[in-house]
Write an enzyme that holds these catalytic residues in place. Structure first.
Site, PDB file in Angstrom:
ATOM      1  N   LEU A   1      -1.260  -7.389  -0.296  1.00 47.90           N
ATOM      2  CA  LEU A   1      -1.279  -8.234   0.898  1.00 47.90           C
ATOM      3  C   LEU A   1      -0.481  -9.504   0.664  1.00 47.90           C
ATOM      4  CD1 LEU A   1      -5.017  -7.889   1.996  1.00 47.90           C
ATOM      5  CD2 LEU A   1      -3.065  -6.425   2.553  1.00 47.90           C
ATOM      6  N   ASP A   2      -0.632 -10.091  -0.522  1.00 50.24           N
ATOM      7  CA  ASP A   2       0.146 -11.272  -0.861  1.00 50.24           C
ATOM      8  C   ASP A   2       1.640 -10.967  -0.869  1.00 50.24           C
ATOM      9  OD1 ASP A   2      -1.488 -13.530  -1.192  1.00 50.24           O
ATOM     10  OD2 ASP A   2      -2.198 -12.843  -3.129  1.00 50.24           O
ATOM     11  N   HIS A   3       2.017  -9.933  -1.604  1.00 49.57           N
ATOM     12  CA  HIS A   3       3.445  -9.621  -1.719  1.00 49.57           C
ATOM     13  C   HIS A   3       4.015  -9.170  -0.381  1.00 49.57           C
ATOM     14  CE1 HIS A   3       4.200  -9.986  -6.085  1.00 49.57           C
ATOM     15  NE2 HIS A   3       2.900  -9.779  -6.169  1.00 49.57           N
TER      16      HIS A   3
ATOM     17  N   ASP B   1      -6.063 -12.661  -1.566  1.00 51.73           N
ATOM     18  CA  ASP B   1      -5.803 -11.241  -1.350  1.00 51.73           C
ATOM     19  C   ASP B   1      -7.040 -10.370  -1.522  1.00 51.73           C
ATOM     20  OD1 ASP B   1      -4.994  -8.449  -2.072  1.00 51.73           O
ATOM     21  OD2 ASP B   1      -2.983  -9.229  -1.806  1.00 51.73           O
TER      22      ASP B   1
END
Length: 288
Positions: free
Chosen positions: A178-180, A147
């Site tokens: 961005l990950d979530h 991320d």
């Protein structure tokens, strides 16, 4: 990309519309690590799927990370570099509905029979969802990434330094957004693909990336924040074999939907590599 046509809903081919929740009765093989992939499969577990996370024995996971992203899942260790390990995975694949992969592009393809196209061919109607950092074309497609690196390379870090700090250091989002974000988008894409399979019997190969999510965020139309104070996160608490676990409730919420996961996170690698209800399927991890 659409895959081979399967047998359609029925024995051995569970329907996304069966059960109380959208993913009830479905089986998901989770071949991911921090953070976007585990968020996606954690969401599918919330919605009723039997999610089995598979890790290589030599890649230990942080138990703290697993406590966060392992809610509702079971965790097993399996050496896919060996013929025996791949044989066990093959048996799991025989009744799987979804495979989610989050390793660097090319890592699984280097193992015999583990390329996404090969998995889909072995199990007609399978939904294969793949995650990467940088996308699926271009000179960075095969690179590792996470991320914070994608924030820096995509322009998010520049945007976050603010207009008053044009010459200041790069900023960062207050969370691994961005990950979530990619994780929740992937879970939604899997549900859409399963709905398509329910109607047509066809499998689907999905490809998502952190870089594409960053692009979407940078080019999205600004939405004004709602008036009033921001609602604090809802905290829950449960008891596990390792003690009391305090965690944030899932943001996925709808009328008649689940209020919480069916089980707390267990111990990394403590479950048997088989589906819930199969021999040893209850595993040895802690549950509620």
């Amino acid at each position: 990309r659409r895959g081979p046509r399967g047998a359609g809903p029925g024995p051995g081919r569970r329907s996304v519309q069966s059960g109380r929740y959208p993913a009830a009765g479905l089986r998901v093989l989770d071949l991911t690590r921090v953070l976007a992939g585990p968020v996606a499969t954690r969401t599918l577990a919330l919605l009723g799927a039997d999610v089995l996370r598979i890790d290589a024995p030599w890649l230990p996971e942080s138990q703290d990370a697993l406590d966060d992203t392992g809610m509702g899942k079971r965790s097993a260790r399996l050496d896919l570099a060996t013929a025996d390990g791949r044989a066990v995975l093959g048996r799991l694949l025989e009744t799987a509905d979804v495979v989610v992969t989050g390793y660097r592009p090319g890592a699984l393809e280097a193992l015999p029979g583990m390329a996404p196209e090969e998995l889909a061919a072995r199990r007609p109607g399978l939904v294969v969802a793949r995650l990467s950092a940088w996308g699926w074309s271009g000179p960075w497609a095969g690179r590792r990434g996470f991320d914070s690196l994608v924030q820096a390379a995509s322009g998010v870090a520049v945007a976050e330094r603010g207009p008053a700090a044009a010459d200041g250091p790069p900023g960062a989002l207050p969370a691994q957004a961005l990950d979530h974000g990619t994780g929740y988008l992937l879970a939604a894409a899997v549900l859409r693909a399963l709905t398509h399979r329910h109607r047509t019997g066809e499998g689907t190969c999905l490809r998502l990336s952190l870089a594409r999510t960053a692009h979407a965020l940078l080019h999205a139309r600004p939405v004004p924040a709602p008036a009033g104070a921001e609602e604090p996160p809802r905290l829950r608490e449960t008891v596990t074999g390792r003690g009391s676990l305090r965690y944030v409730a899932s943001p996925v919420e709808f009328e008649g939907g689940p209020r919480d996961w069916s089980r707390a996170s267990g111990t990394w690698g403590a479950d048997a590599p088989c589906w819930e209800g199969a021999a040893g399927g209850a595993g040895r991890g802690s549950s509620r």
